[in-house]
Design a protein around this motif. Sequence first.
Motif, PDB file in Angstrom:
ATOM      1  N   ARG A 157       0.874  -1.168   0.000  1.00 49.18           N
ATOM      2  CA  ARG A 157       0.000   0.000   0.000  1.00 49.18           C
ATOM      3  C   ARG A 157       0.913   1.221   0.000  1.00 49.18           C
ATOM      4  O   ARG A 157       1.798   1.359   0.850  1.00 49.18           O
ATOM      5  N   GLY A 158       0.643   2.070  -0.982  1.00 56.56           N
ATOM      6  CA  GLY A 158       1.506   3.234  -1.125  1.00 56.56           C
ATOM      7  C   GLY A 158       1.293   4.243  -0.016  1.00 56.56           C
ATOM      8  O   GLY A 158       0.179   4.412   0.489  1.00 56.56           O
ATOM      9  N   ARG A 159       2.328   4.838   0.431  1.00 60.12           N
ATOM     10  CA  ARG A 159       2.270   5.912   1.421  1.00 60.12           C
ATOM     11  C   ARG A 159       3.033   7.109   0.860  1.00 60.12           C
ATOM     12  O   ARG A 159       3.622   7.048  -0.206  1.00 60.12           O
ATOM     13  N   ARG A 160       2.923   8.186   1.637  1.00 62.00           N
ATOM     14  CA  ARG A 160       3.660   9.371   1.175  1.00 62.00           C
ATOM     15  C   ARG A 160       5.159   9.080   1.177  1.00 62.00           C
ATOM     16  O   ARG A 160       5.894   9.466   0.285  1.00 62.00           O
ATOM     17  N   VAL A 161       5.567   8.442   2.223  1.00 59.15           N
ATOM     18  CA  VAL A 161       6.980   8.079   2.308  1.00 59.15           C
ATOM     19  C   VAL A 161       7.059   6.574   2.479  1.00 59.15           C
ATOM     20  O   VAL A 161       6.571   6.025   3.457  1.00 59.15           O
ATOM     21  N   GLY A 162       7.613   5.884   1.477  1.00 62.99           N
ATOM     22  CA  GLY A 162       7.807   4.446   1.575  1.00 62.99           C
ATOM     23  C   GLY A 162       6.505   3.690   1.293  1.00 62.99           C
ATOM     24  O   GLY A 162       5.481   4.254   0.889  1.00 62.99           O
ATOM     25  N   ARG A 163       6.581   2.393   1.502  1.00 61.95           N
ATOM     26  CA  ARG A 163       5.427   1.529   1.214  1.00 61.95           C
ATOM     27  C   ARG A 163       5.261   0.541   2.353  1.00 61.95           C
ATOM     28  O   ARG A 163       6.246   0.111   2.947  1.00 61.95           O
ATOM     29  N   ASP A 164       4.016   0.168   2.553  1.00 61.07           N
ATOM     30  CA  ASP A 164       3.697  -0.872   3.534  1.00 61.07           C
ATOM     31  C   ASP A 164       3.570  -2.194   2.803  1.00 61.07           C
ATOM     32  O   ASP A 164       2.860  -2.292   1.802  1.00 61.07           O
ATOM     33  N   THR A 165       4.237  -3.212   3.295  1.00 63.64           N
ATOM     34  CA  THR A 165       4.080  -4.552   2.728  1.00 63.64           C
ATOM     35  C   THR A 165       3.033  -5.288   3.569  1.00 63.64           C
ATOM     36  O   THR A 165       3.234  -5.525   4.760  1.00 63.64           O
ATOM     37  N   LEU A 166       1.911  -5.636   2.892  1.00 69.56           N
ATOM     38  CA  LEU A 166       0.809  -6.263   3.625  1.00 69.56           C
ATOM     39  C   LEU A 166       0.863  -7.784   3.543  1.00 69.56           C
ATOM     40  O   LEU A 166       0.435  -8.469   4.450  1.00 69.56           O
ATOM     41  N   ALA A 167       1.399  -8.295   2.435  1.00 58.98           N
ATOM     42  CA  ALA A 167       1.534  -9.743   2.297  1.00 58.98           C
ATOM     43  C   ALA A 167       2.674 -10.010   1.327  1.00 58.98           C
ATOM     44  O   ALA A 167       2.943  -9.204   0.435  1.00 58.98           O
ATOM     45  N   SER A 168       3.327 -11.117   1.529  1.00 58.25           N
ATOM     46  CA  SER A 168       4.436 -11.426   0.626  1.00 58.25           C
ATOM     47  C   SER A 168       4.583 -12.934   0.478  1.00 58.25           C
ATOM     48  O   SER A 168       4.128 -13.704   1.321  1.00 58.25           O
ATOM     49  N   GLU A 169       5.195 -13.306  -0.629  1.00 64.68           N
ATOM     50  CA  GLU A 169       5.418 -14.723  -0.894  1.00 64.68           C
ATOM     51  C   GLU A 169       6.721 -14.842  -1.696  1.00 64.68           C
ATOM     52  O   GLU A 169       6.989 -14.048  -2.588  1.00 64.68           O
ATOM     53  N   THR A 170       7.508 -15.867  -1.344  1.00 62.44           N
ATOM     54  CA  THR A 170       8.779 -16.072  -2.026  1.00 62.44           C
ATOM     55  C   THR A 170       8.838 -17.523  -2.504  1.00 62.44           C
ATOM     56  O   THR A 170       8.399 -18.434  -1.797  1.00 62.44           O
ATOM     57  N   ARG A 171       9.376 -17.682  -3.691  1.00 59.58           N
ATOM     58  CA  ARG A 171       9.521 -19.041  -4.214  1.00 59.58           C
ATOM     59  C   ARG A 171      10.914 -19.192  -4.803  1.00 59.58           C
ATOM     60  O   ARG A 171      11.386 -18.328  -5.536  1.00 59.58           O
ATOM     61  N   ARG A 172      11.542 -20.313  -4.414  1.00 63.62           N
ATOM     62  CA  ARG A 172      12.893 -20.571  -4.900  1.00 63.62           C
ATOM     63  C   ARG A 172      12.918 -21.874  -5.668  1.00 63.62           C
ATOM     64  O   ARG A 172      12.314 -22.870  -5.237  1.00 63.62           O
ATOM     65  N   VAL A 173      13.642 -21.851  -6.765  1.00 58.51           N
ATOM     66  CA  VAL A 173      13.748 -23.054  -7.598  1.00 58.51           C
ATOM     67  C   VAL A 173      15.217 -23.238  -7.977  1.00 58.51           C
ATOM     68  O   VAL A 173      15.885 -22.264  -8.331  1.00 58.51           O
ATOM     69  N   GLN A 174      15.655 -24.499  -7.860  1.00 59.42           N
ATOM     70  CA  GLN A 174      17.025 -24.814  -8.257  1.00 59.42           C
ATOM     71  C   GLN A 174      17.005 -25.539  -9.600  1.00 59.42           C
ATOM     72  O   GLN A 174      16.099 -26.320  -9.888  1.00 59.42           O
ATOM     73  N   LEU A 175      18.022 -25.248 -10.378  1.00 54.85           N
ATOM     74  CA  LEU A 175      18.179 -25.918 -11.663  1.00 54.85           C
ATOM     75  C   LEU A 175      19.577 -26.506 -11.710  1.00 54.85           C
ATOM     76  O   LEU A 175      20.550 -25.798 -11.462  1.00 54.85           O
ATOM     77  N   GLN A 176      19.646 -27.806 -12.009  1.00 52.27           N
ATOM     78  CA  GLN A 176      20.955 -28.430 -12.093  1.00 52.27           C
ATOM     79  C   GLN A 176      20.955 -29.529 -13.149  1.00 52.27           C
ATOM     80  O   GLN A 176      19.908 -30.020 -13.559  1.00 52.27           O
ATOM     81  N   TYR A 177      22.162 -29.837 -13.557  1.00 54.10           N
ATOM     82  CA  TYR A 177      22.318 -30.912 -14.542  1.00 54.10           C
ATOM     83  C   TYR A 177      22.436 -32.221 -13.793  1.00 54.10           C
ATOM     84  O   TYR A 177      23.244 -32.358 -12.881  1.00 54.10           O
ATOM     85  N   PHE A 178      21.543 -33.227 -14.227  1.00 53.25           N
ATOM     86  CA  PHE A 178      21.557 -34.538 -13.575  1.00 53.25           C
ATOM     87  C   PHE A 178      22.310 -35.495 -14.496  1.00 53.25           C
ATOM     88  O   PHE A 178      21.782 -35.996 -15.496  1.00 53.25           O
ATOM     89  N   ALA A 179      23.541 -35.733 -14.118  1.00 51.41           N
ATOM     90  CA  ALA A 179      24.442 -36.408 -15.046  1.00 51.41           C
ATOM     91  C   ALA A 179      24.125 -37.886 -15.228  1.00 51.41           C
ATOM     92  O   ALA A 179      24.482 -38.476 -16.252  1.00 51.41           O
ATOM     93  N   LEU A 180      23.438 -38.497 -14.266  1.00 50.97           N
ATOM     94  CA  LEU A 180      23.206 -39.939 -14.347  1.00 50.97           C
ATOM     95  C   LEU A 180      22.328 -40.281 -15.543  1.00 50.97           C
ATOM     96  O   LEU A 180      22.483 -41.343 -16.133  1.00 50.97           O
ATOM     97  N   ASN A 181      21.395 -39.415 -15.869  1.00 54.42           N
ATOM     98  CA  ASN A 181      20.595 -39.708 -17.058  1.00 54.42           C
ATOM     99  C   ASN A 181      20.587 -38.557 -18.058  1.00 54.42           C
ATOM    100  O   ASN A 181      19.717 -38.471 -18.907  1.00 54.42           O
TER     101      ASN A 181
END
Lengths: 192, 733
Positions: free
Chosen positions: A80-104
């Motif tokens: 939510r925008g404010r005059r100075v800065g912003r309020d974070t009301l909800a947040s979500e983070t997602r992390r994904v790894q990518l790697q080479y699987f050498a066995l196949n």
Amino acid sequence: MPSGASPWRGPFVALCCLFALLALPVPAAAVEIRGANHLWLDDTTVLVRLDIDMRLPAVLEDALANGVILEFEAETRLERGRRVGRDTLASETRRVQLQYFALNRHYLVTAVTDERMDLKPTLGDALDQVARRLGRLRLDGIPASARPNPGEFDLAARLMLVYSALPLPLQLDAGLRGDLTTRQEWRRWSLD
Amino acid sequence: MVAGLRGFPWGLFGIGLLFVLLLTSLVVMGDAAQNQARFEQLFLWLLVFHVAVLVALGGLIIYQVARMAIQYRRGVPGSRLTLRLVAVFMLVAVLPVSVVYYFSFKFLNEGVDSWFDVRVESALEDALELSRSSLDLRVRQLANETQELMSDLEGVSEGLVPLALNDYRRQVGAQELTLVGSNNRIIASSTDSPIRRLPTPPGSDILMRVRPEQPYSRLEPQPDGSLIIRVVATTSSRRPGSENRILQGIYPVDPRMSALSLRVQDAFADYREFAYLRGPMIQGFVFTLSLALAISLMAALWAGLLVARRMVRPISDLVQGTRMVAQGDYSTRLAVQRADELGFLVQSFNTMTRTLNEARDEAERNRRLLDAERAYLESVLQHLRSGVLALDGSLRLRTANAAASEILECDLQRARTRVMSEVGAECPLVAQFFEAISDALVRQEEEWSRQVVVFTRSGRKVLMTRAVWLPTSGSSRGLHAIVFDDMTEFLKAQRDAAWGEVARRLAHEIKNPLTPIQLSAERLSRRLGKVLEGADREVLDRATGTIVQQVEAMKTLVNAFRDYAQAPQLERASVDLNQLIRDVCELYLDQDGRSRVDVTLDASLPRIHGDAGRLRQLLHNLIKNALEAGEGHEDMEVHVATAYLDDSAGPHIELRVIDTGPGIKPEFLERIFEPYTTDKPRGTGLGLAVAQKIVEEHGGMIECHNAESGPGGAVFRIRIPVEHGPVVHEEPE
């Protein structure tokens, strides 16, 4: 040393120069959000969909082929925008790894959050899978007042390669050469 | 407390601290280099630390070098030595650091290379390939079995399929078998898990790859770190219209096989990653090493600067102190801060300046004493009535007292160190005086005295001069000590007194008996004239007449002496000398009415302040003397001339009385103006003495000599100053 000159002037100037070096602008992002939209699941939940461009730079493709694990992070916020800065009301983070699987000789996409694994035979398939895993985020706990007044709220999202997860020599080498970037700037759109 | 902190060697402390930090960082870096994880953890911090220290040191060094350059340009004492010392420190630091850098670089390259071995890499690849082959074999085997099972299930009714799947699962050791129909409808499923769970149908990407008799098979990792083999098989429906079925089998890989394979894969991946990061890693090491060495170099340079400054500071202080001493400040004392040779040097400097200061004080005391003595001598000299001059061997004026300046009418105090001939060019009296004594001075006579007569604006001066030649010891030049007194007044008074006494005696001894003699002669003439006749009477008359005549002559002589001895007070007034001369000359007309005196008068002659009567007598005496001297000479001429002169003796009137007579005998020339000196048969011998007296009474000077050219004769030259009284030029007639 002259009585009028401060002995700390030299070190002070040196530190200023160091900070100036650290404050240099970062290069453009390697992966980025091309577009975004959202869908109200209920009055307090929004599903955010991100259209992600997952073209990897050559240095990361090379690193991936040589056993380096790449980790990407998508982050979304309701603000939510404010005059100075912003309020974070909800947040979500997602992390994904990518790697080479050498066995196949496949590429393994692993969602760090829920440990879901996907094997893809080609890098393109794997990157699409990464984009799919990162591109759907669910924001819970949104205030009930947000939906009736969507104009007062913004959704923000950004995507980044988790730089610290890279091996340090690669961080220094590629980072100092400007081949990689740490994060993309926030992309914002109105909730309405 | 504050003073203690100020005296603390912060620079050296900083260098020491920096050295310890650098050493620690190098140790940590060396330790981290053996451990990849630790290296990654610490590297960034080490890098930031080194860069920060490098920048700080660089700034400090630039600041110090700039200061040093400015000091060098300004010629600050010690800056050159500091620069040299820093250059030496730099050289001493660069050589070992370069050697260390070279070998460290070599060691790093070889050390990192030693992590990698072709055989290890090949072995890892082989191991991975072995695992892969083994697993592929198992995958293909299971794919075939699953395909066969799928074929077997073709004829099994849907009701018996679960039992068949269960039997088959136990038979082949599968983890899960699922038969899926159209639209991903699960027909039957069997699992080894005691917990009943919903089977996961194959994904669309898998289904797209499944072909009849060509089962899809794939090795898949699991979140728990195990491996499974997923096989999806289908058959072409033999019965038209029947549902196409797909069988998915999930088979566990033997845990040991799975663990070994994954370990091989991880090792291979790590090795590949290491190999891939080898270049950047070496670059990072080299970068860090370069930073550390650059910091070491800069620290050495900084230390060199500080140490050089500390070493040079006493020398700079000494140079500064020496300059102060050279400028005459002997009170300079330097702080002794060291106990080494430099400290001893500073201590010696302090001792030297203290000794110099004491010697200077002693010299100052002696100088003051000398000055006091000199001042006393000067005071004595200044208060002497006699003039004192000191001339060196080159006749350069060294000393002159006030009386000398007064007598010679020249400020001789300002003429010190100047040659007397130069001084004489500005002071006429000095020139006359110096000319009169120069012969004795040049000859450097040991001791001499003489009377010097000079003519000044105020008249003649008689200077009784005595001189001594003092050959000074230790110098080739000697010193003339000249003492002179103005004897003019004294001599005049002495002469006046002498002639006054003569006059008094004449009056007393001669004049008094003259009257009785005259009366007696006259009475004899009267008494005996009546008695005697003839020749006797004639003798009587001639004798008494002679007596009376001689008595009258003696009375005249005595009166002349009286006039000389008892000069009346001058009655000064403005006198036109030309007019006076004309008046006097009119008295000397011959029988034809022609003047016996030739007159040449200067029309510009100023009036003088004098006694007209006395000056008239002067003219009479001189003209009469000239006429009497020329008696018997037919061509006798007397010439009177006046002129106004303004030469080195000052403005004065010159009167010349020249005759064409026989001149004055040389033996009389010296004392011609002394009373009773005459070469004439008649005369009292007082005319010229009185003339001289009158001239001197008017501040003038009279000289006499015989003419060297022309008809000859005597020349009387009278100079009378015109400074007294108003000076009015007569209009030319």
